[in-house]
Scaffold this active site. Structure first.
Site, mmCIF file in Angstrom:
data_model
loop_
_atom_site.group_PDB
_atom_site.id
_atom_site.type_symbol
_atom_site.label_atom_id
_atom_site.label_comp_id
_atom_site.label_asym_id
_atom_site.label_seq_id
_atom_site.Cartn_x
_atom_site.Cartn_y
_atom_site.Cartn_z
ATOM 1 N N GLY A 12 0.831 -1.209 0.000
ATOM 2 C CA GLY A 12 0.000 0.000 0.000
ATOM 3 C C GLY A 12 0.854 1.243 0.000
ATOM 4 C CB ALA A 13 4.303 1.720 -1.273
ATOM 5 C CB ALA A 14 0.723 4.524 -4.101
ATOM 6 C CB ILE A 17 -0.428 4.785 6.135
ATOM 7 C CG1 ILE A 17 -1.709 5.101 6.914
ATOM 8 C CG2 ILE A 17 0.650 4.271 7.103
ATOM 9 C CD1 ILE A 17 -2.342 3.916 7.619
ATOM 10 N NE ARG A 99 -15.945 -6.897 12.275
ATOM 11 C CZ ARG A 99 -15.723 -5.726 12.803
ATOM 12 N NH1 ARG A 99 -16.624 -4.779 12.739
ATOM 13 N NH2 ARG A 99 -14.584 -5.483 13.412
ATOM 14 C CG ASN A 106 -9.029 -6.265 3.943
ATOM 15 O OD1 ASN A 106 -8.344 -5.715 3.105
ATOM 16 N ND2 ASN A 106 -9.848 -5.620 4.730
ATOM 17 N N GLY A 131 -3.079 -2.592 8.012
ATOM 18 C CA GLY A 131 -4.356 -2.540 7.291
ATOM 19 C C GLY A 131 -5.476 -3.184 8.093
ATOM 20 C CG ASN A 132 -8.030 -1.037 10.483
ATOM 21 O OD1 ASN A 132 -7.512 -1.622 11.412
ATOM 22 N ND2 ASN A 132 -8.137 0.295 10.438
ATOM 23 C CG ASP A 160 -5.350 1.499 19.171
ATOM 24 O OD1 ASP A 160 -6.186 2.235 18.645
ATOM 25 O OD2 ASP A 160 -4.928 0.458 18.627
ATOM 26 C CG HIS A 188 -6.645 -1.082 15.554
ATOM 27 N ND1 HIS A 188 -6.355 0.060 16.265
ATOM 28 C CD2 HIS A 188 -6.994 -0.654 14.311
ATOM 29 C CE1 HIS A 188 -6.509 1.115 15.492
ATOM 30 N NE2 HIS A 188 -6.901 0.705 14.300
HETATM 31 N N1 LIG Z 1 -3.920 -0.364 12.828
HETATM 32 C C1 LIG Z 1 -4.071 0.963 12.872
HETATM 33 O O1 LIG Z 1 -3.864 1.570 13.949
HETATM 34 C C2 LIG Z 1 -4.495 1.775 11.675
HETATM 35 C C3 LIG Z 1 -4.852 1.157 10.510
HETATM 36 N N2 LIG Z 1 -5.237 1.899 9.407
HETATM 37 C C4 LIG Z 1 -5.572 1.148 8.198
HETATM 38 O O2 LIG Z 1 -4.448 1.159 7.309
HETATM 39 C C5 LIG Z 1 -4.896 0.898 5.994
HETATM 40 C C6 LIG Z 1 -4.246 1.844 4.995
HETATM 41 O O3 LIG Z 1 -4.657 3.164 5.269
HETATM 42 P P1 LIG Z 1 -4.337 4.352 4.229
HETATM 43 O O4 LIG Z 1 -2.910 4.351 3.824
HETATM 44 O O5 LIG Z 1 -4.909 5.563 4.825
HETATM 45 O O6 LIG Z 1 -5.233 3.897 2.996
HETATM 46 P P2 LIG Z 1 -5.143 4.373 1.480
HETATM 47 O O7 LIG Z 1 -6.438 3.958 0.852
HETATM 48 O O8 LIG Z 1 -4.670 5.769 1.381
HETATM 49 O O9 LIG Z 1 -3.974 3.448 0.912
HETATM 50 C C7 LIG Z 1 -4.080 2.077 0.798
HETATM 51 C C8 LIG Z 1 -3.212 1.652 -0.356
HETATM 52 O O10 LIG Z 1 -3.201 0.233 -0.396
HETATM 53 C C9 LIG Z 1 -3.166 -0.135 -1.737
HETATM 54 N N3 LIG Z 1 -3.557 -1.537 -1.883
HETATM 55 C C10 LIG Z 1 -4.807 -2.065 -1.932
HETATM 56 N N4 LIG Z 1 -4.741 -3.391 -2.147
HETATM 57 C C11 LIG Z 1 -3.436 -3.715 -2.190
HETATM 58 C C12 LIG Z 1 -2.740 -4.937 -2.401
HETATM 59 N N5 LIG Z 1 -3.377 -6.070 -2.614
HETATM 60 N N6 LIG Z 1 -1.388 -4.898 -2.399
HETATM 61 C C13 LIG Z 1 -0.723 -3.732 -2.209
HETATM 62 N N7 LIG Z 1 -1.334 -2.558 -2.044
HETATM 63 C C14 LIG Z 1 -2.668 -2.544 -2.021
HETATM 64 C C15 LIG Z 1 -4.082 0.855 -2.438
HETATM 65 O O11 LIG Z 1 -3.824 0.921 -3.826
HETATM 66 C C16 LIG Z 1 -3.722 2.139 -1.708
HETATM 67 O O12 LIG Z 1 -2.688 2.851 -2.369
HETATM 68 C C17 LIG Z 1 -6.427 0.977 6.048
HETATM 69 O O13 LIG Z 1 -6.926 -0.346 6.150
HETATM 70 C C18 LIG Z 1 -6.675 1.729 7.342
HETATM 71 O O14 LIG Z 1 -7.945 1.439 7.874
HETATM 72 C C19 LIG Z 1 -5.249 3.258 9.441
HETATM 73 C C20 LIG Z 1 -4.894 3.916 10.592
HETATM 74 C C21 LIG Z 1 -4.514 3.226 11.801
HETATM 75 O O1 LIG Z 2 -10.393 4.183 12.180
HETATM 76 C C1 LIG Z 2 -9.847 4.023 11.079
HETATM 77 O O2 LIG Z 2 -10.445 3.753 10.014
HETATM 78 C C2 LIG Z 2 -8.351 4.134 11.015
HETATM 79 C C3 LIG Z 2 -7.783 3.532 12.223
HETATM 80 O O3 LIG Z 2 -7.686 2.332 12.352
HETATM 81 C C4 LIG Z 2 -7.425 4.404 13.330
HETATM 82 O O4 LIG Z 2 -7.264 5.619 13.154
HETATM 83 O O5 LIG Z 2 -7.292 3.883 14.449
#
Ligand SMILES: NC(=O)C1=CN([C@@H]2O[C@H](COP(=O)(O)OP(=O)(O)OC[C@H]3O[C@@H](n4cnc5c(N)ncnc54)[C@H](O)[C@@H]3O)[C@@H](O)[C@H]2O)C=CC1
Ligand SMILES: O=C([O-])CC(=O)C(=O)O
Length: 329
Positions: A12-14, A17, A99, A106, A131-132, A160, A188
């Site tokens: 998800g490098a692009a 996050i 869900r 995923n 990723g969630n 958290d 989480h």
């Molecule tokens: N555990 C935690 O505390 C947190 C988790 N998250 C989760 O992190 C994840 C990413 O968040 P963002 O970067 O904001 O999302 P985003 O939507 O900006 O980026 C996700 C990227 O993953 C890529 N992607 C999708 N399928 C893929 C695959 N099969 N292989 C490689 N790349 C793939 C997409 O093309 C996109 O560029 C989300 O699921 C978000 O809910 C976000 C914040 C906190």
């Molecule tokens: O709530 C979300 O979708 C993103 C996340 O996991 C967080 O900020 O803890």
């Protein structure tokens, strides 16, 4: 520089996050200021161009520690020789999705990535799933990697943990640097349980310093547990820089250890400690030494905590059943 570079794979490098994470990895904040890194960026095909743009910017920083960047849409290439895997890319929930739909979507991402890790990663691979739904995605990846020690698959609850530190700091007026031994238990998700009963604030028991169970139940816990939603509401997008920061903290701690007299929260496979069903990837208090974490043992769990830990663990068990029913485990 003679040290062998560490291969760090970011999925998800692009994404948002990814953009907040890659520059910090390349600058040495993930592993240490003397550790050279090679980056492997995994993206889906339509996002490869955006990943290339980020790689161009990484080049333009001339980071002394960055010894190469590969970009690919093939997990087998991305995880070849990987020492650290940051699994950030995931399918976010969109309107109308249940869900179960999210777990299934995923599964299509984390199962092949787990298999690629199994088949191609370095023997010392450490995996953090961001990723969630992070805990259950980690479980899916782990199940697809039977040759990798199960404990190498972890899920991120450090965001958290950090959120809880700041809320407690604000309440007590004591800087975060003087708050120790805070714990996030469980998933989480909104059921997570931030526990201050064993935490210390400037050396004193945090629950005694706060001495306000109503604040704990009605303010602190929901503020921490629902912070992700509050950020989305305020920013119009989910947490990105703070999530990247927590990912850096998680791996840095896993590699370099916890400080004496403190611990961290990590989502890790349960060994049955504290009544958490074995195998679930649940958040625990851990100490880390020489790259190996251990669950802090012997903590007394009061009734207030027990009910909340059990509720979050129950949710994890239900998620495990759901992905099992989908054939993902
Ligand atoms: N555990 C935690 O505390 C947190 C988790 N998250 C989760 O992190 C994840 C990413 O968040 P963002 O970067 O904001 O999302 P985003 O939507 O900006 O980026 C996700 C990227 O993953 C890529 N992607 C999708 N399928 C893929 C695959 N099969 N292989 C490689 N790349 C793939 C997409 O093309 C996109 O560029 C989300 O699921 C978000 O809910 C976000 C914040 C906190
Ligand atoms: O709530 C979300 O979708 C993103 C996340 O996991 C967080 O900020 O803890």
């Amino acid at each position: 520089m003679t040290r062998t570079p560490v291969n760090v794979t970011v999925t998800g490098a692009a994404g948002q996050i990814g953009y907040a994470l890659l520059f910090r990895i390349a600058s040495g904040q993930l592993l240490g200021a003397d550790v050279p890194v090679k980056l492997r960026l995994l993206e889906i095909t339509p996002a490869l161009k955006a990943a290339e743009g980020t790689a161009m910017e990484l080049d333009d920083c001339a980071f002394p520690l960055l010894q190469g960047i590969d970009i690919t849409d093939d997990p087998n290439v991305a995880f070849d020789g990987a020492n650290v895997g940051l699994l950030v890319g995931a399918r976010p929930r969109t309107k109308g999705m249940e869900r179960g739909d999210l777990l299934e979507a995923n599964g299509g991402i984390f199962k092949p990535q787990g298999k690629a890790i199994n088949d191609h990663a370095a023997d010392d691979i450490k995996v953090l799933v961001v990723g969630n739904p992070a805990n259950t995605n980690a479980l899916i990846a782990q199940a697809a990697a039977p040759d990798v020690p199960a404990e190498r698959f972890t899920a991120m609850t450090r965001l958290d943990h950090n959120r809880a530190l700041t809320q407690l700091s604000k309440k007590t007026g004591v800087p975060v640097s003087e708050i120790k031994k805070l714990t996030i238990w469980g998933n989480h998700s909104a059921t997570q349980y931030p526990d201050i009963f064993h935490a210390t604030v400037a050396g004193k028991n945090a629950a005694e310093v706060v001495n306000d169970e109503k604040w704990l139940a009605d303010d602190f816990i929901p503020t921490v547990a629902k912070r992700g939603a509050a950020i989305i509401e305020a920013r119009g997008a989910s947490s990105a820089a703070s999530a990247a920061n927590a990912a850096i903290d998680h791996i840095y701690t896993w590699v370099n250890g916890t400080a004496e007299g403190d611990w961290a929260s990590m989502g890790i496979p349960s060994d049955g400690s504290y009544g958490v069903a074995e195998g679930l990837i649940s958040s625990f208090p851990v100490t880390v030494k020489d790259g190996t974490y251990e669950i802090v043992q012997g903590l007394e769990i009061n009734d207030f905590s027990r009910a909340r830990i059990d509720a979050s663990v129950q949710e994890l068990a239900e998620e495990r059943e759901a992905v099992r029913a989908l054939g993902l485990l």
